[in-house]
Design an enzyme around this catalytic site. Sequence first.
Site, PDB file in Angstrom:
ATOM      1  N   ASN A   9       0.873  -1.167   0.000  1.00  0.00           N
ATOM      2  CA  ASN A   9       0.000   0.000   0.000  1.00  0.00           C
ATOM      3  C   ASN A   9       0.914   1.222   0.000  1.00  0.00           C
ATOM      4  O   ASN A   9       1.551   1.530   1.006  1.00  0.00           O
ATOM      5  CB  ASN A   9      -0.922   0.011   1.225  1.00  0.00           C
ATOM      6  N   GLU A  36      -3.979   1.721  -2.946  1.00  0.00           N
ATOM      7  CA  GLU A  36      -4.116   3.143  -2.624  1.00  0.00           C
ATOM      8  C   GLU A  36      -3.205   3.987  -3.523  1.00  0.00           C
ATOM      9  O   GLU A  36      -2.457   4.842  -3.052  1.00  0.00           O
ATOM     10  CB  GLU A  36      -3.842   3.395  -1.137  1.00  0.00           C
ATOM     11  N   TYR A 113      -7.762  -3.996  -2.242  1.00  0.00           N
ATOM     12  CA  TYR A 113      -7.695  -2.946  -1.228  1.00  0.00           C
ATOM     13  C   TYR A 113      -9.052  -2.926  -0.521  1.00  0.00           C
ATOM     14  O   TYR A 113     -10.016  -2.330  -1.004  1.00  0.00           O
ATOM     15  CB  TYR A 113      -7.370  -1.595  -1.871  1.00  0.00           C
ATOM     16  N   ASP A 158      -3.803  -4.966   0.743  1.00  0.00           N
ATOM     17  CA  ASP A 158      -4.107  -4.349   2.022  1.00  0.00           C
ATOM     18  C   ASP A 158      -5.536  -4.763   2.355  1.00  0.00           C
ATOM     19  O   ASP A 158      -6.492  -4.172   1.856  1.00  0.00           O
ATOM     20  CB  ASP A 158      -3.975  -2.831   1.910  1.00  0.00           C
ATOM     21  N   HIS A 262       2.475   1.800   5.344  1.00  0.00           N
ATOM     22  CA  HIS A 262       2.627   0.362   5.111  1.00  0.00           C
ATOM     23  C   HIS A 262       4.012   0.088   4.522  1.00  0.00           C
ATOM     24  O   HIS A 262       4.617   0.969   3.901  1.00  0.00           O
ATOM     25  CB  HIS A 262       1.590  -0.136   4.096  1.00  0.00           C
TER      26      HIS A 262
END
Length: 271
Positions: A9, A36, A113, A158, A262
């Site tokens: 991420n 992201e 995600y 994620d 992350h």
Amino acid sequence: MRLSLTTWNINSVRLRIDLVAKFLKSARPDVLCLQETKCIDDAFPLKRFKRLGYEHVALNGQKGYHGVAIVSKIPFESTDIRTFCDKVDSRHISVSFGEKATIAKPLVLHNFYVPAGGDIPDPVLNEKFDHKLRFLDEMKACEPLHPRGDDRHILVGDLNVAPHENDVWSHKQLLKVVSHTPVETEKLKAALEAGEWVDVARDRIPMSEKVYTWWSYRSADWTVGDRGRRLDHIWVSRALKEAVQDFRILRDARSWERPSDHVPVTVTLDV
């Protein structure tokens, strides 16, 4: 053939493209799955990735929020995008590898995600938390996420849930904190079990050991107290369980200049 694959991420791919380049030059994974990305597909830094040797790209982006991408040294056979909860919000992309990549048996890769869920762990009071719970339920029910027999599938991303006691810095203190509430951890485990997936981290690292991939920006110094959570996951289908050769979490990346919260998580498999 040995295949290395990283999930990360990145919290804005354009803002942190130099960090991505630093990682790729050092680690050189065959495939990088990003979450992201926070940009529309036309704004994705394709040229930079191609200069780094990652010529094959699958994108599902949107302006300013969410977004997932897969960049690869090896070619895809196909790509696919699924929507969950009737929302077009760029939270999934999948690719398959095969003959073009000189992989004899087909290999399917899903990049997710999962919604973060906001701050209030009550689906009645918090629509974001309700969305997260419904998303996890749909993952459990999704037939393409149920590999069986010889199906060679990988699911990464994620997933925004730390499912086990030692996936967080304090199980007791985080039981009412979004990402580690019992309802979330049960739903993520249910999705894992429905797909007969193998959680690579916990297949290789004893449950008694603390394992984290995320540290909050709210802490001035993330190393103080080491208050992390394991939100980033790599799952493989049963057919790939014995193919896993290595698994690594690059904790040092959390100390890079202007980092993501992350860090990269990498698996190496014989495929």
